[in-house]
Design a protein around this motif. Sequence first.
Motif, PDB file in Angstrom:
ATOM      1  N   ALA A   1       0.834  -1.204   0.000  1.00 24.12           N
ATOM      2  CA  ALA A   1       0.000   0.000   0.000  1.00 24.12           C
ATOM      3  C   ALA A   1       0.865   1.248   0.000  1.00 24.12           C
ATOM      4  CB  ALA A   1      -0.916   0.010   1.217  1.00 24.12           C
ATOM      5  N   ASN A   2       0.291   2.334  -0.460  1.00 30.12           N
ATOM      6  CA  ASN A   2       0.905   3.655  -0.314  1.00 30.12           C
ATOM      7  C   ASN A   2       0.453   4.203   1.038  1.00 30.12           C
ATOM      8  OD1 ASN A   2       1.939   6.238  -0.608  1.00 30.12           O
ATOM      9  ND2 ASN A   2       0.266   6.923  -1.911  1.00 30.12           N
ATOM     10  N   GLN A   3       1.305   4.068   2.051  1.00 28.74           N
ATOM     11  CA  GLN A   3       0.933   4.399   3.428  1.00 28.74           C
ATOM     12  C   GLN A   3       0.972   5.909   3.662  1.00 28.74           C
ATOM     13  OE1 GLN A   3       2.994   0.197   4.916  1.00 28.74           O
ATOM     14  NE2 GLN A   3       3.805   2.127   5.670  1.00 28.74           N
ATOM     15  N   THR A   4      -0.049   6.409   4.359  1.00 25.27           N
ATOM     16  CA  THR A   4      -0.167   7.858   4.560  1.00 25.27           C
ATOM     17  C   THR A   4      -0.455   8.241   6.014  1.00 25.27           C
ATOM     18  OG1 THR A   4      -2.517   7.721   3.981  1.00 25.27           O
ATOM     19  CG2 THR A   4      -0.981   8.267   2.194  1.00 25.27           C
ATOM     20  N   HIS A   5      -0.184   7.331   6.961  1.00 28.09           N
ATOM     21  CA  HIS A   5      -0.477   7.574   8.379  1.00 28.09           C
ATOM     22  C   HIS A   5      -1.972   7.823   8.603  1.00 28.09           C
ATOM     23  CE1 HIS A   5       3.759   7.659   9.570  1.00 28.09           C
ATOM     24  NE2 HIS A   5       3.969   8.329   8.459  1.00 28.09           N
ATOM     25  N   SER A   6      -2.782   7.083   7.850  1.00 24.54           N
ATOM     26  CA  SER A   6      -4.238   7.200   7.944  1.00 24.54           C
ATOM     27  C   SER A   6      -4.779   6.131   8.893  1.00 24.54           C
ATOM     28  CB  SER A   6      -4.854   6.978   6.558  1.00 24.54           C
ATOM     29  OG  SER A   6      -4.691   5.606   6.171  1.00 24.54           O
ATOM     30  N   ALA A   7      -6.109   6.077   9.004  1.00 19.05           N
ATOM     31  CA  ALA A   7      -6.768   4.965   9.700  1.00 19.05           C
ATOM     32  C   ALA A   7      -7.539   4.138   8.674  1.00 19.05           C
ATOM     33  CB  ALA A   7      -7.698   5.483  10.783  1.00 19.05           C
TER      34      ALA A   7
ATOM     35  N   ALA B   1       0.546   0.599  -6.234  1.00 17.42           N
ATOM     36  CA  ALA B   1       0.216   0.268  -4.834  1.00 17.42           C
ATOM     37  C   ALA B   1      -1.202   0.719  -4.492  1.00 17.42           C
ATOM     38  CB  ALA B   1       1.213   0.919  -3.891  1.00 17.42           C
ATOM     39  N   ILE B   2      -1.785   0.073  -3.492  1.00 13.39           N
ATOM     40  CA  ILE B   2      -3.115   0.466  -3.002  1.00 13.39           C
ATOM     41  C   ILE B   2      -2.979   1.838  -2.354  1.00 13.39           C
ATOM     42  CG2 ILE B   2      -4.937  -0.123  -1.352  1.00 13.39           C
ATOM     43  CD1 ILE B   2      -4.034  -3.111  -1.901  1.00 13.39           C
ATOM     44  N   THR B   3      -3.806   2.778  -2.778  1.00 12.01           N
ATOM     45  CA  THR B   3      -3.610   4.175  -2.371  1.00 12.01           C
ATOM     46  C   THR B   3      -4.166   4.485  -0.985  1.00 12.01           C
ATOM     47  OG1 THR B   3      -5.653   4.778  -3.515  1.00 12.01           O
ATOM     48  CG2 THR B   3      -3.606   5.025  -4.746  1.00 12.01           C
ATOM     49  N   ASP B   4      -3.464   5.401  -0.295  1.00 13.95           N
ATOM     50  CA  ASP B   4      -3.945   6.011   0.948  1.00 13.95           C
ATOM     51  C   ASP B   4      -4.474   4.984   1.944  1.00 13.95           C
ATOM     52  OD1 ASP B   4      -4.656   8.010   2.741  1.00 13.95           O
ATOM     53  OD2 ASP B   4      -6.570   8.448   1.769  1.00 13.95           O
ATOM     54  N   THR B   5      -3.654   3.996   2.242  1.00 11.63           N
ATOM     55  CA  THR B   5      -4.077   2.866   3.084  1.00 11.63           C
ATOM     56  C   THR B   5      -2.947   2.458   4.019  1.00 11.63           C
ATOM     57  OG1 THR B   5      -5.534   2.056   1.328  1.00 11.63           O
ATOM     58  CG2 THR B   5      -4.936   0.488   3.034  1.00 11.63           C
ATOM     59  N   ASP B   6      -3.290   2.168   5.284  1.00  9.04           N
ATOM     60  CA  ASP B   6      -2.266   1.780   6.249  1.00  9.04           C
ATOM     61  C   ASP B   6      -2.517   0.419   6.895  1.00  9.04           C
ATOM     62  OD1 ASP B   6      -0.199   4.205   6.887  1.00  9.04           O
ATOM     63  OD2 ASP B   6      -2.091   4.936   6.082  1.00  9.04           O
ATOM     64  N   ALA B   7      -3.526  -0.291   6.417  1.00 11.25           N
ATOM     65  CA  ALA B   7      -3.764  -1.656   6.902  1.00 11.25           C
ATOM     66  C   ALA B   7      -4.388  -2.481   5.781  1.00 11.25           C
ATOM     67  CB  ALA B   7      -4.674  -1.646   8.123  1.00 11.25           C
ATOM     68  N   LEU B   8      -3.944  -3.717   5.680  1.00 11.80           N
ATOM     69  CA  LEU B   8      -4.448  -4.644   4.668  1.00 11.80           C
ATOM     70  C   LEU B   8      -4.893  -5.932   5.348  1.00 11.80           C
ATOM     71  CD1 LEU B   8      -1.460  -4.338   2.141  1.00 11.80           C
ATOM     72  CD2 LEU B   8      -3.660  -3.143   1.982  1.00 11.80           C
ATOM     73  N   TYR B   9      -5.975  -6.518   4.844  1.00 11.80           N
ATOM     74  CA  TYR B   9      -6.356  -7.849   5.317  1.00 11.80           C
ATOM     75  C   TYR B   9      -6.942  -8.646   4.164  1.00 11.80           C
ATOM     76  CZ  TYR B   9     -11.373  -6.563   5.664  1.00 11.80           C
ATOM     77  OH  TYR B   9     -12.666  -6.182   5.399  1.00 11.80           O
TER      78      TYR B   9
ATOM     79  N   GLY C   1       2.124   4.284  12.954  1.00 12.94           N
ATOM     80  CA  GLY C   1       2.998   5.302  13.518  1.00 12.94           C
ATOM     81  C   GLY C   1       2.224   6.027  14.606  1.00 12.94           C
ATOM     82  N   TRP C   2       2.812   7.047  15.196  1.00  7.70           N
ATOM     83  CA  TRP C   2       2.074   7.713  16.292  1.00  7.70           C
ATOM     84  C   TRP C   2       0.768   8.311  15.783  1.00  7.70           C
ATOM     85  CZ3 TRP C   2       0.580  12.718  16.214  1.00  7.70           C
ATOM     86  CH2 TRP C   2       1.310  13.644  15.455  1.00  7.70           C
ATOM     87  N   GLN C   3       0.757   8.766  14.532  1.00  7.00           N
ATOM     88  CA  GLN C   3      -0.481   9.335  13.995  1.00  7.00           C
ATOM     89  C   GLN C   3      -1.560   8.263  13.833  1.00  7.00           C
ATOM     90  OE1 GLN C   3       0.176  12.410  10.767  1.00  7.00           O
ATOM     91  NE2 GLN C   3       2.253  11.638  10.953  1.00  7.00           N
ATOM     92  N   GLY C   4      -1.146   7.093  13.330  1.00  5.73           N
ATOM     93  CA  GLY C   4      -2.089   5.986  13.185  1.00  5.73           C
ATOM     94  C   GLY C   4      -2.602   5.501  14.531  1.00  5.73           C
TER      95      GLY C   4
END
Length: 254
Positions: free
Chosen positions: A61-67, A87-95, A129-132
Amino acid sequence: MTTNLYINNSKFIAGMTMKNDAEPEHNNMALHACENSKRIVENRQKLAISLQYELDDFVCANQTHSANFHRVTPEDKGRGARQMDTAITDTDALYTYEPNIVLCSFTADCVPVIFYNEVKGLIGVIHSGWQGTAKEITLKLFEHLTQAEQCNPSDFHVQIGVALSQEKFEVDEDVYVKFKNLGYADEFMYHNEQTHKYHIDNQLTVQKQCVLAGIPAEQIMMDRTCTYVDPSGFSYREDKKSGRHLSFIVRKGD
């Protein structure tokens, strides 16, 4: 050894690549933070071979410190594996429920979360990260899996990977307030009177989020290696040009 294998049984294999000065770019796995993308792809190829999979089985994924999280389907295979723009855009978790798909997450100080649910055949990775963590990505994903995917929280097994230690994770009051406002992170923070900085244990806060989601504490493992202190760690705090670890999990095909 350039990979910490956390899980390796008949059904799942999961782990985290580590820094290694003998490898190209110290075994950096990140296309978004590298000097030569060809070397990164070569490093990923080596990992794929060691896992007995193809690089085209990887999903990044393209991680952006999102939820934000994304349910991976067979059509996602290979996304972000060789180039960033797929990459999967604007994503910080995959399942995913799919077998033989290697889910990937990239970190250098942030907390990587790897998990599986044997009953459902479900696996996942989280970049917190701390933001996530302040956005409660881990808690929100497990609540989603419980509600939308009908998972039983007590069926989850979690591995929290290497990250920045509390001693090295010093922040100003603005970040402290975000954690304070969570309502359950007070015991994972302290104030240094000399430096006027706050120190936060991001790993323990994420572990608490797993417990709040209903996951039994004894099914949550944690690697307390500090990315800043340990020579096998990539630390963005220590070096802004740092490479990245790759955390991964795959469910073996039947």
